[in-house]
Scaffold this active site. Structure first.
Site, PDB file in Angstrom:
ATOM      1  N   HIS A  48       7.024   5.682   1.604  1.00 37.68           N
ATOM      2  CA  HIS A  48       7.817   4.527   1.170  1.00 37.68           C
ATOM      3  C   HIS A  48       8.748   4.918   0.023  1.00 37.68           C
ATOM      4  O   HIS A  48       9.912   4.518  -0.013  1.00 37.68           O
ATOM      5  CB  HIS A  48       6.903   3.400   0.673  1.00 37.68           C
ATOM      6  CG  HIS A  48       5.951   2.869   1.700  1.00 37.68           C
ATOM      7  ND1 HIS A  48       4.604   3.115   1.662  1.00 37.68           N
ATOM      8  CD2 HIS A  48       6.152   2.094   2.798  1.00 37.68           C
ATOM      9  CE1 HIS A  48       4.006   2.513   2.679  1.00 37.68           C
ATOM     10  NE2 HIS A  48       4.925   1.886   3.383  1.00 37.68           N
TER      11      HIS A  48
ATOM     12  N   GLN B 176      10.448   1.241  16.227  1.00 39.90           N
ATOM     13  CA  GLN B 176      10.866   0.128  15.361  1.00 39.90           C
ATOM     14  C   GLN B 176      12.331   0.287  14.929  1.00 39.90           C
ATOM     15  O   GLN B 176      13.106  -0.669  14.954  1.00 39.90           O
ATOM     16  CB  GLN B 176       9.949   0.081  14.135  1.00 39.90           C
ATOM     17  CG  GLN B 176      10.388  -0.876  13.064  1.00 39.90           C
ATOM     18  CD  GLN B 176       9.338  -1.048  11.983  1.00 39.90           C
ATOM     19  OE1 GLN B 176       8.372  -1.766  12.178  1.00 39.90           O
ATOM     20  NE2 GLN B 176       9.520  -0.408  10.852  1.00 39.90           N
TER      21      GLN B 176
ATOM     22  N   SER C  77       0.624   7.413   5.901  1.00 38.63           N
ATOM     23  CA  SER C  77       0.559   6.045   6.418  1.00 38.63           C
ATOM     24  C   SER C  77      -0.393   5.261   5.528  1.00 38.63           C
ATOM     25  O   SER C  77      -1.378   5.817   5.027  1.00 38.63           O
ATOM     26  CB  SER C  77       0.010   6.072   7.854  1.00 38.63           C
ATOM     27  OG  SER C  77      -0.455   4.784   8.219  1.00 38.63           O
ATOM     28  N   SER C  78      -0.108   3.975   5.347  1.00 44.49           N
ATOM     29  CA  SER C  78      -1.010   3.141   4.539  1.00 44.49           C
ATOM     30  C   SER C  78      -2.402   3.143   5.174  1.00 44.49           C
ATOM     31  O   SER C  78      -3.411   3.024   4.481  1.00 44.49           O
ATOM     32  CB  SER C  78      -0.477   1.716   4.469  1.00 44.49           C
ATOM     33  OG  SER C  78       0.851   1.742   4.000  1.00 44.49           O
TER      34      SER C  78
ATOM     35  N   LYS D 125       9.218   7.570  11.066  1.00 40.38           N
ATOM     36  CA  LYS D 125       7.802   7.547  11.458  1.00 40.38           C
ATOM     37  C   LYS D 125       7.582   6.423  12.474  1.00 40.38           C
ATOM     38  O   LYS D 125       6.817   6.544  13.404  1.00 40.38           O
ATOM     39  CB  LYS D 125       6.964   7.324  10.200  1.00 40.38           C
ATOM     40  CG  LYS D 125       5.638   6.682  10.413  1.00 40.38           C
ATOM     41  CD  LYS D 125       4.560   7.626  10.072  1.00 40.38           C
ATOM     42  CE  LYS D 125       3.162   7.155  10.353  1.00 40.38           C
ATOM     43  NZ  LYS D 125       2.942   5.802  10.702  1.00 40.38           N
ATOM     44  N   ASP D 126       8.295   5.282  12.287  1.00 36.46           N
ATOM     45  CA  ASP D 126       8.219   4.166  13.230  1.00 36.46           C
ATOM     46  C   ASP D 126       9.463   4.210  14.111  1.00 36.46           C
ATOM     47  O   ASP D 126      10.356   3.363  14.019  1.00 36.46           O
ATOM     48  CB  ASP D 126       8.086   2.850  12.457  1.00 36.46           C
ATOM     49  CG  ASP D 126       6.794   2.795  11.680  1.00 36.46           C
ATOM     50  OD1 ASP D 126       5.752   2.568  12.289  1.00 36.46           O
ATOM     51  OD2 ASP D 126       6.819   3.042  10.457  1.00 36.46           O
TER      52      ASP D 126
ATOM     53  N   ALA E 187       0.875  -1.192   0.000  1.00 37.47           N
ATOM     54  CA  ALA E 187       0.000   0.000   0.000  1.00 37.47           C
ATOM     55  C   ALA E 187       0.904   1.232   0.000  1.00 37.47           C
ATOM     56  O   ALA E 187       0.799   2.122   0.850  1.00 37.47           O
ATOM     57  CB  ALA E 187      -0.959  -0.010   1.184  1.00 37.47           C
ATOM     58  N   LEU E 188       1.771   1.265  -0.968  1.00 38.64           N
ATOM     59  CA  LEU E 188       2.868   2.236  -0.973  1.00 38.64           C
ATOM     60  C   LEU E 188       2.385   3.669  -1.186  1.00 38.64           C
ATOM     61  O   LEU E 188       1.430   3.918  -1.914  1.00 38.64           O
ATOM     62  CB  LEU E 188       3.882   1.877  -2.073  1.00 38.64           C
ATOM     63  CG  LEU E 188       4.492   0.481  -1.968  1.00 38.64           C
ATOM     64  CD1 LEU E 188       5.504   0.264  -3.090  1.00 38.64           C
ATOM     65  CD2 LEU E 188       5.150   0.247  -0.614  1.00 38.64           C
ATOM     66  N   HIS E 189       3.086   4.592  -0.515  1.00 37.94           N
ATOM     67  CA  HIS E 189       2.798   6.019  -0.659  1.00 37.94           C
ATOM     68  C   HIS E 189       4.132   6.750  -0.721  1.00 37.94           C
ATOM     69  O   HIS E 189       5.204   6.114  -0.696  1.00 37.94           O
ATOM     70  CB  HIS E 189       1.920   6.498   0.503  1.00 37.94           C
ATOM     71  CG  HIS E 189       2.426   6.121   1.859  1.00 37.94           C
ATOM     72  ND1 HIS E 189       3.619   6.599   2.374  1.00 37.94           N
ATOM     73  CD2 HIS E 189       1.940   5.268   2.792  1.00 37.94           C
ATOM     74  CE1 HIS E 189       3.805   6.093   3.580  1.00 37.94           C
ATOM     75  NE2 HIS E 189       2.814   5.264   3.853  1.00 37.94           N
TER      76      HIS E 189
HETATM   77  P1  AMP Z   1       5.198  -0.132   6.441  1.00 34.96           P
HETATM   78  O1  AMP Z   1       4.806  -0.499   5.060  1.00 34.96           O
HETATM   79  O2  AMP Z   1       4.170   0.677   7.160  1.00 34.96           O
HETATM   80  O3  AMP Z   1       5.722  -1.293   7.229  1.00 34.96           O
HETATM   81  O4  AMP Z   1       6.427   0.862   6.283  1.00 34.96           O
HETATM   82  C1  AMP Z   1       7.580   0.485   5.583  1.00 34.96           C
HETATM   83  C2  AMP Z   1       8.654   1.499   5.856  1.00 34.96           C
HETATM   84  O5  AMP Z   1       8.222   2.780   5.414  1.00 34.96           O
HETATM   85  C3  AMP Z   1       8.974   1.630   7.348  1.00 34.96           C
HETATM   86  O6  AMP Z   1      10.370   1.763   7.513  1.00 34.96           O
HETATM   87  C4  AMP Z   1       8.239   2.887   7.732  1.00 34.96           C
HETATM   88  O7  AMP Z   1       8.803   3.558   8.841  1.00 34.96           O
HETATM   89  C5  AMP Z   1       8.399   3.715   6.458  1.00 34.96           C
HETATM   90  N1  AMP Z   1       7.367   4.740   6.403  1.00 34.96           N
HETATM   91  C6  AMP Z   1       6.030   4.581   6.583  1.00 34.96           C
HETATM   92  N2  AMP Z   1       5.405   5.778   6.514  1.00 34.96           N
HETATM   93  C7  AMP Z   1       6.366   6.705   6.286  1.00 34.96           C
HETATM   94  C8  AMP Z   1       6.360   8.121   6.134  1.00 34.96           C
HETATM   95  N3  AMP Z   1       5.235   8.828   6.186  1.00 34.96           N
HETATM   96  N4  AMP Z   1       7.539   8.753   5.925  1.00 34.96           N
HETATM   97  C9  AMP Z   1       8.700   8.036   5.858  1.00 34.96           C
HETATM   98  N5  AMP Z   1       8.777   6.705   6.003  1.00 34.96           N
HETATM   99  C10 AMP Z   1       7.624   6.042   6.218  1.00 34.96           C
END
Ligand code: AMP
Length: 309
Positions: free
Chosen positions: A65, A182, A214-215, A178-179, A60-62
């Site tokens: 990502h 983590q 965020s996704s 953002k995380d 669910a890339l934005h």
């Molecule tokens: P996820 O798909 O939510 O597991 O995120 C994958 C990676 O993208 C993780 O390292 C997140 O911290 C990073 N990420 C998610 N949202 C953002 C954002 N708004 N800005 C920068 N990195 C992000």
């Protein structure tokens, strides 16, 4: 360097497929689905000591990502992105079931910015029957904040990240601030497991109102998208207040300001950037972290209140 032709966000051109708009690809993306496909596909790159950048995601890339991919493209010869919704890090089955999935669009987005490889494994590829998750003492980093409210979440993150690192063998891996918690835990596990991968942190990408991308935002209504802006607003106020007040005072102000909104607060904590313990006096890198519910969607965000050295 391999990438001569990386397009910036503003350069992306779009095409229409079945009434959906997809970005145009600028190069062929190679897809892997199994351990052996990854290892065979990357073998010659390992042998040539190429710098392999890795961006693990749940799809669910934005733009958040994509910013990690762009950072990786700046300093790596090749970039591989994984898309895997990891069941072991969800402690809520409904959250897992409702997690947005949009593989075709994700692939189109990755192609539009010139990503080299995507790894899309099944659960069986990541967790084969004989798989033994590493047992690592997370020294309490996993029991506060997200760990307190999502029991077992970080063990799931440790399982998936260590397994993905084993499969991909990246030189550098990219994670979003953002995380915040983590990233801290991933740095700890790579150090503990003596893995040679370098961890890079990338700044949070926000929409024009300040809401962290965020996704899960895909599940918010238009009104909720507006309501959710309170999260970054309170964090930004926290930065101002931190200049004049103690951490406890700032926390009180942030909580009382937040509670005027429609969101349901789970926690706000102001923590030490390494120990993740709540602080009583200011330290460089002191960070405020928020988790809250906007409707039934759980959102997290954080900001550094005191610049790190
Ligand atoms: P996820 O798909 O939510 O597991 O995120 C994958 C990676 O993208 C993780 O390292 C997140 O911290 C990073 N990420 C998610 N949202 C953002 C954002 N708004 N800005 C920068 N990195 C992000």
């Amino acid at each position: 360097m391999f990438h001569k032709n990386i397009k910036k966000k503003s350069d992306i051109q779009y095409k229409k497929i079945d009434l959906l708009v997809f970005p145009l690809k600028i190069k062929e993306l190679e897809s892997f689905h199994t351990y052996f496909e990854v290892r065979n596909g990357l073998q010659s790159l390992y042998e040539q000591n190429k710098i392999i950048g890795f961006v693990p995601t749940m799809g669910a890339l934005h733009e958040g990502h994509l910013s990690l991919v762009r950072e990786a493209q700046k300093e790596c010869d090749y970039v591989i992105v994984s898309i895997f919704v990891n069941p072991t890090q969800f402690n809520n089955t409904q959250d897992l079931a409702l997690y947005p999935r949009q593989e075709t669009k994700d692939i189109a987005l990755l192609e539009s910015i010139g990503t080299d490889f995507v790894f899309i494994p099944t659960v069986e590829v990541i967790y084969p029957p004989n798989y033994q998750a590493p047992s690592i003492d997370l020294i309490g980093l996993d029991t506060v904040m997200e760990g307190e409210f999502r029991p077992g979440h970080f063990q799931g993150v440790v399982n998936v990240v260590s397994r993905l690192f084993d499969i991909v063998q990246p030189t550098i891996a990219y994670f979003g601030r953002k995380d915040f918690q983590q990233v801290s835990i991933i740095k700890h596990i790579t150090k503990t497991l003596n893995q040679s991968v370098t961890i890079r942190e990338v700044d949070t990408i926000r929409n024009q109102d300040g809401l962290a991308l965020s996704s899960r935002n895909a599940r918010l209504s238009e009104q909720e998208l507006k309501d959710a802006v309170i999260i970054s607003k309170v964090l930004k106020q926290g930065i101002q207040w931190a200049r004049k007040f103690t951490p406890q005072e700032v926390l009180e102000y942030m909580v009382s300001e937040f509670n005027k909104s429609k969101l349901k607060l789970e926690y706000i904590q102001i923590v030490h950037p390494e120990t993740l313990k709540e602080i009583t006096h200011w330290v460089p890198g002191a960070t405020a972290c928020i988790a809250s519910y906007c409707g039934d969607v759980r959102l997290i965000d954080n900001m550094e209140l005191i610049p790190s050295n």
